[in-house]
Motif scaffolding. Structure first.
Motif, PDB file in Angstrom:
ATOM      1  N   LEU A  97       0.804  -1.221   0.000  1.00 20.76           N
ATOM      2  CA  LEU A  97       0.000   0.000   0.000  1.00 20.76           C
ATOM      3  C   LEU A  97       0.838   1.273   0.000  1.00 20.76           C
ATOM      4  O   LEU A  97       0.302   2.367   0.157  1.00 20.76           O
ATOM      5  CB  LEU A  97      -0.925   0.002   1.229  1.00 20.76           C
ATOM      6  CG  LEU A  97      -1.838  -1.216   1.389  1.00 20.76           C
ATOM      7  CD1 LEU A  97      -2.626  -1.108   2.691  1.00 20.76           C
ATOM      8  CD2 LEU A  97      -2.790  -1.346   0.206  1.00 20.76           C
ATOM      9  N   SER A  98       2.154   1.156  -0.182  1.00 18.45           N
ATOM     10  CA  SER A  98       3.017   2.329  -0.060  1.00 18.45           C
ATOM     11  C   SER A  98       2.673   3.427  -1.059  1.00 18.45           C
ATOM     12  O   SER A  98       2.851   4.617  -0.778  1.00 18.45           O
ATOM     13  CB  SER A  98       4.483   1.925  -0.219  1.00 18.45           C
ATOM     14  OG  SER A  98       4.698   1.326  -1.488  1.00 18.45           O
ATOM     15  N   ALA A  99       2.153   3.053  -2.220  1.00 24.29           N
ATOM     16  CA  ALA A  99       1.823   4.052  -3.241  1.00 24.29           C
ATOM     17  C   ALA A  99       0.647   4.936  -2.839  1.00 24.29           C
ATOM     18  O   ALA A  99       0.382   5.954  -3.489  1.00 24.29           O
ATOM     19  CB  ALA A  99       1.522   3.366  -4.570  1.00 24.29           C
ATOM     20  N   LEU A 100      -0.045   4.572  -1.759  1.00 25.32           N
ATOM     21  CA  LEU A 100      -1.163   5.395  -1.280  1.00 25.32           C
ATOM     22  C   LEU A 100      -0.703   6.629  -0.511  1.00 25.32           C
ATOM     23  O   LEU A 100      -1.525   7.487  -0.183  1.00 25.32           O
ATOM     24  CB  LEU A 100      -2.072   4.561  -0.372  1.00 25.32           C
ATOM     25  CG  LEU A 100      -2.985   3.545  -1.041  1.00 25.32           C
ATOM     26  CD1 LEU A 100      -3.570   2.598  -0.004  1.00 25.32           C
ATOM     27  CD2 LEU A 100      -4.106   4.247  -1.798  1.00 25.32           C
ATOM     28  N   ALA A 101       0.574   6.739  -0.223  1.00 26.23           N
ATOM     29  CA  ALA A 101       1.089   7.785   0.663  1.00 26.23           C
ATOM     30  C   ALA A 101       0.597   9.191   0.335  1.00 26.23           C
ATOM     31  O   ALA A 101       0.171   9.931   1.244  1.00 26.23           O
ATOM     32  CB  ALA A 101       2.621   7.749   0.676  1.00 26.23           C
TER      33      ALA A 101
END
Length: 466
Positions: free
Chosen positions: A380-384
């Motif tokens: 989910l890191s791209a949700l930052a």
């Protein structure tokens, strides 16, 4: 129904008897072919037999000996991750493999439309995200302007189930990579590419194969107009490949967030304003900020693509704007399901991947976020960038606790079930906030599909707010 000719008296095999398979069988039979059908599911076979179709086990030896073509359902792998054995058998027998989309374009080319003053036109929309909304929006604008239009493909009716188009009729097709990858005929008048983000990579052997499947819509048939989203490198590359000069207005470039320039034809949205430029000057504009059915930058990209398609079909900017304003959006895609006490409740259950969920989060300022489900590869890191908009996350799904741990820097409550998540969000939401279902995950751990998940959310919200 669109009858498919060219196979009179010949046996055509149909593999997969869902909506597209049975529709293809009916259309081929109407054109004089002799379909033979198969599906591994006995219930599907029983339905086909109930309609009077002949069944044939396409896995047995010699099954393709008298068959001139195989029509397969889009969901059946034909190359990656491994060919379906029956499709491989067709290859070995030298039998051409096609799908219902290929049959549709074949039939349209054979239709008796030469006598019409204005022959029918086909708009085909593909891309990773936004193609359903873009297709529905084009269809809605056409209908609101009084143009006869039908919506089919991945949305609306099956492509061979539509009515034969009449004078000045427009057929709007939403096409997935599964459909464009295999169709032997792809000849739309106007083709739209929304964007590209990683998806279905196992089915296409990687991102390059996935893009190649989308690109076939433009390379195989040579549309009169190509509308290309250029916010990713693949879109910019495709637009460049299709253009013969900077001023070539057969290619319309669209963007959400970037100002486009040059002597060609561009449609872009910045800070909520859509602008159309052609030959170096502005020729149209729409303020998208107050159009409730199209919230957020991702929907502004959809609006740009739909606007360009409608302009290519001859509609004026004011006609298009009127259609935009009456568009209510699609279920489960940025769908407003309720408003109460200054809080807006939005169902974006279709946001099953991180990219879609990020776009949904970016569309609203203060979000009470219901998320979670069957998490996809990549984390989910791209949700930052979108987490700055989140007041609090309410996590559902069988692995809700693990999902919540991935949301670094955000207050997250493990709710597990939709009922608990909605109740907690309703109790804590304040005026000016948005309660948003944008799961960033598949639904299959708790629901049959994303539609059922969205319906559950909407039902519980309406019960809670009255």
């Amino acid at each position: 129904m669109i009858a498919v000719g060219g196979y009179e008296g010949e046996r055509v095999a149909i593999l997969g008897l869902g909506r597209s398979g049975l529709s293809a069988a009916r259309a081929l039979a109407a054109g004089g072919a002799r379909p033979v059908l198969w599906d591994d599911n006995p219930d599907a076979r029983a339905r086909a037999e109930g309609e009077g179709f002949e069944l044939r086990d396409l896995g047995r030896e010699g099954a393709f000996a008298d068959v001139v073509a195989l029509v397969t359902s889009p969901g059946i792998p034909h190359l990656y991750p491994a060919p379906n054995p029956m499709i491989a058998a067709a290859w070995e027998a030298g039998v051409p493999v096609d799908n219902d989309i290929g049959l549709f374009f074949r039939a349209l080319g054979q239709g008796a439309w030469d006598d019409l003053d204005t022959p029918p036109r086909v708009v085909a929309v593909t891309g990773s995200n936004g193609k359903s909304t873009t297709s529905a929006l084009i269809h809605h604008v056409l209908e609101s302007a009084g143009r006869p239009a039908q919506l089919a493909g991945n949305i609306g009716r099956g492509v061979l189930d539509i009515d034969p188009p009449g004078e000045a009729g427009v057929i709007v097709l939403e096409l997935s990579s599964y459909q464009t990858d295999l169709a032997r005929a792809l000849t739309p008048d106007i083709a739209v590419f929304t964007n590209l983000t990683p998806d279905h990579l196992d089915r296409h052997g990687g991102l390059g194969g996935y893009f190649a499947a989308k690109r076939r819509l433009f390379a195989e048939g040579g549309p009169d107009r190509a509308i290309i989203g250029v916010d990713e490198p693949e879109g910019r590359s495709l637009a460049n490949q299709l253009s013969t000069a900077p001023s070539d207005d057969r290619v319309i470039r669209v963007s959400s967030g970037a100002k486009l320039s040059g002597p060609g034809w561009q449609v872009f949205a910045r800070k909520g304003y859509l602008a159309e430029w052609r030959k170096g000057r502005q020729v149209g504009a729409i303020d998208l900020r107050e159009i409730r059915g199209l919230p957020g930058a991702h929907n502004h990209q959809n609006a740009c693509a739909a606007y360009a398609a409608c302009r290519a079909l001859g509609l004026g900017p004011r006609q298009i704007e009127a259609g935009f304003r009456s568009f209510e959006g699609l279920p489960h895609r940025s769908q407003i399901v309720a408003e109460a006490n200054g809080v807006t409740f939005v169902n974006d259950s279709k946001a099953t991947n991180v990219d879609s969920a990020l776009k949904a989060l970016m569309a609203f300022d203060r979000v009470r976020w219901i998320c979670g489900g069957l998490m996809k590869e990549g984390g989910l890191s791209a949700l930052a960038p979108g987490l700055e908009h989140v007041v609090k996350a309410y996590v559902i799904g069988r692995e809700a606790a693990g999902f919540a741990l991935e949301l670094s820097g955000v207050e997250a409550e493990t709710c597990t079930h939709m009922e608990t998540a909605v109740a907690r969000a309703v109790a804590e939401a304040e005026p000016g906030e948005t309660v948003l279902l944008a799961p960033a995950a598949a639904s299959f751990d708790q629901y049959d599909n994303f539609e059922k998940r969205g319906e559950d959310f909407a039902t519980r919200v309406r019960a809670a707010v009255g």
